[in-house]
Write a protein that holds these residues in place. Structure first.
Motif, short mmCIF file in Angstrom:
data_model
loop_
_atom_site.label_atom_id
_atom_site.label_comp_id
_atom_site.label_asym_id
_atom_site.label_seq_id
_atom_site.Cartn_x
_atom_site.Cartn_y
_atom_site.Cartn_z
N GLY A 76 0.81 -1.22 0.00
CA GLY A 76 0.00 0.00 0.00
C GLY A 76 0.84 1.26 0.00
N GLY A 77 2.01 1.23 0.60
CA GLY A 77 2.88 2.40 0.67
C GLY A 77 4.17 2.03 1.38
N LEU A 78 5.06 3.01 1.54
CA LEU A 78 6.37 2.78 2.14
C LEU A 78 6.67 3.81 3.21
CD1 LEU A 78 8.50 2.09 -1.07
CD2 LEU A 78 8.00 0.42 0.74
N THR A 79 7.22 3.33 4.32
CA THR A 79 7.74 4.25 5.33
C THR A 79 9.26 4.36 5.26
OG1 THR A 79 7.89 2.51 7.03
CG2 THR A 79 5.81 3.75 6.89
N THR A 80 9.91 3.39 4.58
CA THR A 80 11.36 3.41 4.45
C THR A 80 11.76 2.96 3.05
OG1 THR A 80 11.72 2.89 6.79
CG2 THR A 80 13.54 2.44 5.29
N LEU A 81 12.67 3.71 2.45
CA LEU A 81 13.27 3.32 1.17
C LEU A 81 14.78 3.33 1.37
CD1 LEU A 81 13.19 2.76 -1.90
CD2 LEU A 81 13.19 5.25 -2.25
N PHE A 82 15.40 2.16 1.22
CA PHE A 82 16.85 2.03 1.36
C PHE A 82 17.43 1.78 -0.02
CE2 PHE A 82 20.50 -0.75 3.20
CZ PHE A 82 21.39 0.31 3.03
N LEU A 83 18.07 2.81 -0.58
CA LEU A 83 18.66 2.74 -1.91
C LEU A 83 20.07 2.17 -1.78
CD1 LEU A 83 17.45 6.22 -3.19
CD2 LEU A 83 16.51 3.98 -3.82
N ASN A 84 20.16 0.86 -1.91
CA ASN A 84 21.40 0.15 -1.63
C ASN A 84 21.98 -0.55 -2.86
OD1 ASN A 84 23.38 -1.06 0.33
ND2 ASN A 84 22.37 -2.95 -0.34
N ALA A 85 21.24 -0.58 -3.95
CA ALA A 85 21.74 -1.23 -5.16
C ALA A 85 22.99 -0.51 -5.63
CB ALA A 85 20.67 -1.22 -6.25
N GLY A 86 24.00 -1.28 -5.99
CA GLY A 86 25.23 -0.65 -6.45
C GLY A 86 26.18 -1.66 -7.05
N VAL A 87 27.09 -1.15 -7.87
CA VAL A 87 28.15 -1.99 -8.44
C VAL A 87 29.48 -1.29 -8.23
CG1 VAL A 87 26.68 -3.08 -10.18
CG2 VAL A 87 27.87 -0.94 -10.73
N SER A 88 30.54 -2.08 -8.22
CA SER A 88 31.89 -1.55 -8.10
C SER A 88 32.74 -2.15 -9.21
CB SER A 88 32.49 -1.91 -6.73
OG SER A 88 33.83 -1.48 -6.64
N ARG A 89 33.37 -1.29 -9.98
CA ARG A 89 34.22 -1.75 -11.07
C ARG A 89 35.58 -1.05 -10.94
NH1 ARG A 89 30.75 -4.83 -11.02
NH2 ARG A 89 29.23 -5.39 -12.63
N PRO A 90 36.52 -1.66 -10.22
CA PRO A 90 37.83 -1.03 -10.05
C PRO A 90 38.49 -0.75 -11.40
CG PRO A 90 37.58 -2.89 -8.56
CD PRO A 90 36.42 -2.94 -9.51
N MET A 91 38.98 0.47 -11.56
CA MET A 91 39.71 0.82 -12.78
C MET A 91 40.54 2.07 -12.52
SD MET A 91 36.61 2.34 -15.20
CE MET A 91 35.29 1.23 -14.65
N THR A 92 41.58 2.21 -13.29
CA THR A 92 42.43 3.40 -13.24
C THR A 92 42.31 4.10 -14.59
OG1 THR A 92 44.37 2.25 -14.11
CG2 THR A 92 44.04 2.19 -11.72
N LEU A 93 42.97 5.24 -14.72
CA LEU A 93 42.98 5.92 -16.02
C LEU A 93 43.56 5.01 -17.11
CD1 LEU A 93 44.14 9.51 -14.97
CD2 LEU A 93 41.90 8.88 -15.91
N ALA A 94 44.54 4.20 -16.72
CA ALA A 94 45.19 3.34 -17.71
C ALA A 94 44.33 2.14 -18.10
CB ALA A 94 46.53 2.86 -17.16
N THR A 95 43.45 1.71 -17.19
CA THR A 95 42.65 0.52 -17.46
C THR A 95 41.18 0.83 -17.67
OG1 THR A 95 42.24 0.10 -15.10
CG2 THR A 95 44.23 -0.86 -16.05
#
Length: 248
Positions: A76-95
């Motif tokens: 019916g509705g929400l009292t809490t929204l936890f925006l936790n979706a995420g990705v991590s892609r390690p990279m440097t300028l060279a890669t």
């Protein structure tokens, strides 16, 4: 709406799953999303059977709209929204890889923003919105500039979003974990280390508390921000890092 309800994106493992368990134990009706079918299936077997587990890609507006429709129908509705979706892609300028760069910002920035936008009709007045950012957004972590930038972009939005939603007393806050022992952390470390356990042990030794965070450490902070005890807190970031990053 008398019952407390929560939607947790990225809630099928790690911090999201730990938060789902804590909130459920505190009487919340809980829904979680996950992108990968295998993680969704695993969460359905691990979480209490009345937790709503949905497969969704936060990059997809159609998936996000479907999630909101199902959550609205169920809760019916929400009292809490936890925006936790995420990705991590390690990279440097060279890669650096353009496709990986676009994926990181699509999930961590665009996906979070539009999930909040699509959730607005479901959020009750006085609801709590919590966003996972991460210590890397404001501290230097080698090879983490793109992931940090994607989270930092959303962190920069939080004060403005908090003021935008203040007339409805909807609170918007960020929680920023330090290194946390999650499947995502282990996957990221595996990309640059042949011995993940040794790398994690070395990182733990540099922490003032001498250990990495457990998902429950972060989840308890999220639960606080979701509660009435945090009813006058908005537009803030809470670091949960065991003191990491404090030394000059």
């Amino acid at each position: 709406m008398s019952a407390r309800t929560a939607l947790i994106t990225g809630g099928t493992s790690g911090i999201g799953k730990a938060t789902a368990e804590i909130l459920h134990n505190r009487g919340y009706r809980v829904a979680v999303t996950g992108q990968r079918l295998e993680s969704v299936a695993w969460a359905r077997s691990e979480l209490p059977e009345d937790v709503l587990v949905l497969q969704a890609d936060s990059r997809s507006m159609a998936d996000t709209e479907k999630v909101m429709s199902e959550v609205g129908e169920k809760f019916g509705g929400l009292t809490t929204l936890f925006l936790n979706a995420g990705v991590s892609r390690p990279m440097t300028l060279a890669t650096a890889d353009e496709a990986a760069y676009d994926e990181v910002f699509a999930v961590n920035t665009k996906g979070q923003f539009f999930t909040l936008a699509k959730a607005l009709p479901l959020l009750s007045d006085g609801a709590s919105v919590i966003v996972t950012v991460g210590i890397g957004a404001t501290r230097s972590l080698t090879g983490n500039s793109v992931t940090a930038g994607s989270h930092g972009a959303f962190l920069a939005m939080i004060p403005t979003l908090a003021l935008e939603l203040a007339p409805r007393r909807i609170r918007v806050n960020a929680v920023s974990p330090g290194f946390t022992d999650t499947p995502m952390t282990r996957t990221s470390l595996r990309a640059r280390s042949g011995d993940v356990a040794a790398t994690m042990a070395a990182i733990a030794q540099t922490n003032p508390f001498g250990r990495l965070a457990e998902p429950e450490d972060i989840a308890r902070t999220v639960a606080f921000l979701a509660s009435d005890d945090a009813a006058y807190i908005t537009g803030q970031e809470i670091l949960v890092s065991g003191g990491a990053g404090l030394a000059i």
